[in-house]
Design an enzyme around this catalytic site. Sequence first.
Site, PDB file in Angstrom:
ATOM      1  N   ASP A 129     -42.541 -13.335  34.384  1.00  0.00           N
ATOM      2  CA  ASP A 129     -41.688 -13.797  33.288  1.00  0.00           C
ATOM      3  C   ASP A 129     -42.608 -14.278  32.167  1.00  0.00           C
ATOM      4  O   ASP A 129     -43.119 -15.386  32.183  1.00  0.00           O
ATOM      5  CB  ASP A 129     -40.761 -14.919  33.767  1.00  0.00           C
ATOM      6  N   PHE A 176     -38.872 -22.296  35.361  1.00  0.00           N
ATOM      7  CA  PHE A 176     -37.798 -22.216  34.367  1.00  0.00           C
ATOM      8  C   PHE A 176     -37.630 -20.761  33.962  1.00  0.00           C
ATOM      9  O   PHE A 176     -38.550 -20.150  33.425  1.00  0.00           O
ATOM     10  CB  PHE A 176     -38.077 -23.062  33.119  1.00  0.00           C
ATOM     11  N   LYS A 212     -37.870 -14.411  23.440  1.00  0.00           N
ATOM     12  CA  LYS A 212     -38.359 -15.342  22.426  1.00  0.00           C
ATOM     13  C   LYS A 212     -39.037 -14.623  21.247  1.00  0.00           C
ATOM     14  O   LYS A 212     -38.339 -14.094  20.399  1.00  0.00           O
ATOM     15  CB  LYS A 212     -39.248 -16.401  23.085  1.00  0.00           C
TER      16      LYS A 212
END
Length: 401
Positions: A227, A142, A256
Amino acid sequence: MATVSGDYITRDEQWGAHNYHPLPVVISEAEGAWVTDVDGNRYLDFLSGYSALNFGHRHPDLIRAAHEQLDRLTLTSRAFHNDQFGLFCEELATLTGTEMVLTMNTGAEAVESAIKVARKWAYEVKGVEFDSAEIIVAAGNFHGRTTTIVSFSDDPVAHDNYGPFTPGFVTVPYGDADAVRAAIGPNTAAVLMEPIQGEAGVIVPPEGFWASVREACDENNVLMIADEIQSGLARTGELFALDHEGVRADLYTLGKALGGGIVPVSAVVGRRDVLGVLKPGQHGSTFGGYPVACAVGRAVVELLDKGDFQERSAELGAHLHQRLNDLTGLGIAAVRGRGLWAGVDIDPTNKTGREVSMALRDQGVLCKETHERTLRIAPPLVITREEIDHAIDALAAALKA
Ligand SMILES: *Cc1c(COP(=O)(O)O)cnc(C)c1O
């Protein structure tokens, strides 16, 4: 639902696009690890906005930084310099031990940026044949929701009916270093993976995986891109999840928690000779590196530089995992993860993830399923040991009910 919440939920459903299926709770206030809904009920946050709220809701240092910046300067565009941008880049690079910072807003944009930079580097530095660069990715990945990123997602929900898709991605099983090595060819620009797969259910790769990938990348002049948008910034008990492996990436994508749960802030950080391929006009974003983002980002860096949150996550994470492991066989089939981060597979004979999340909500704990039977647990790192115990007791009760 004859409550105030019901009115809000009805309105959301009537006017908002239905691209989410939220739990029926309408939050209006929050502080630290706790949120309050419009009916006055309090809940312990056991999700942290998918790790965007690592420092808890409205951490006073972060709120102060945001307020002070709002009172001085909000946006300049990058047509001009501002007095926060360079300091943020310097401080983030210093914290992460990297040489250069590319600022963006959302996680997906950071990943898109890393892909663009890796391709440009492949053509201009490595000498890959024009328009043929390949990036190796993992099954179950993801990395965000843009058309290019969903092109290499194997989750049908994220991927299907968004074609035509962007070519140039090669998928290998996650955690299989031999498969990564076998997939590397003359046109390989980069390997792009999550150090721990979040959305897939907090999947930790086998020990030694990352060291082997690093070696394969070094031998073949291939960039390693980690990531760390969800796994990074203290979530696992280290600054980066990769730090547990003693491995360094060439580029890291961050997002985030970098915005402290206040503003969207993302970045690609890494090698100067790689990010250096970008020249004026070749990439950008109106808000990327805007003063408010930089001011909040600097306060985030300052919190991380102290190391307290990394320490808390490691210590309390060990406690969380022990408590969760004690529930295996009592409604839980498997527990994975690191630090204050866990993927919990619910026993197939028990409730679905959604049903457990609902039962937990009724007990005053908020978390969310990922896929059918996995709960993703990621409390704010300000949570206390007693609050963790409270939530795990609630989980045990929810599984039994
Ligand atoms: C959340 C996430 C993204 C995308 O971030 P957005 O801000 O939602 O675009 C990318 N990669 C990983 C690993 C993530 O967890």
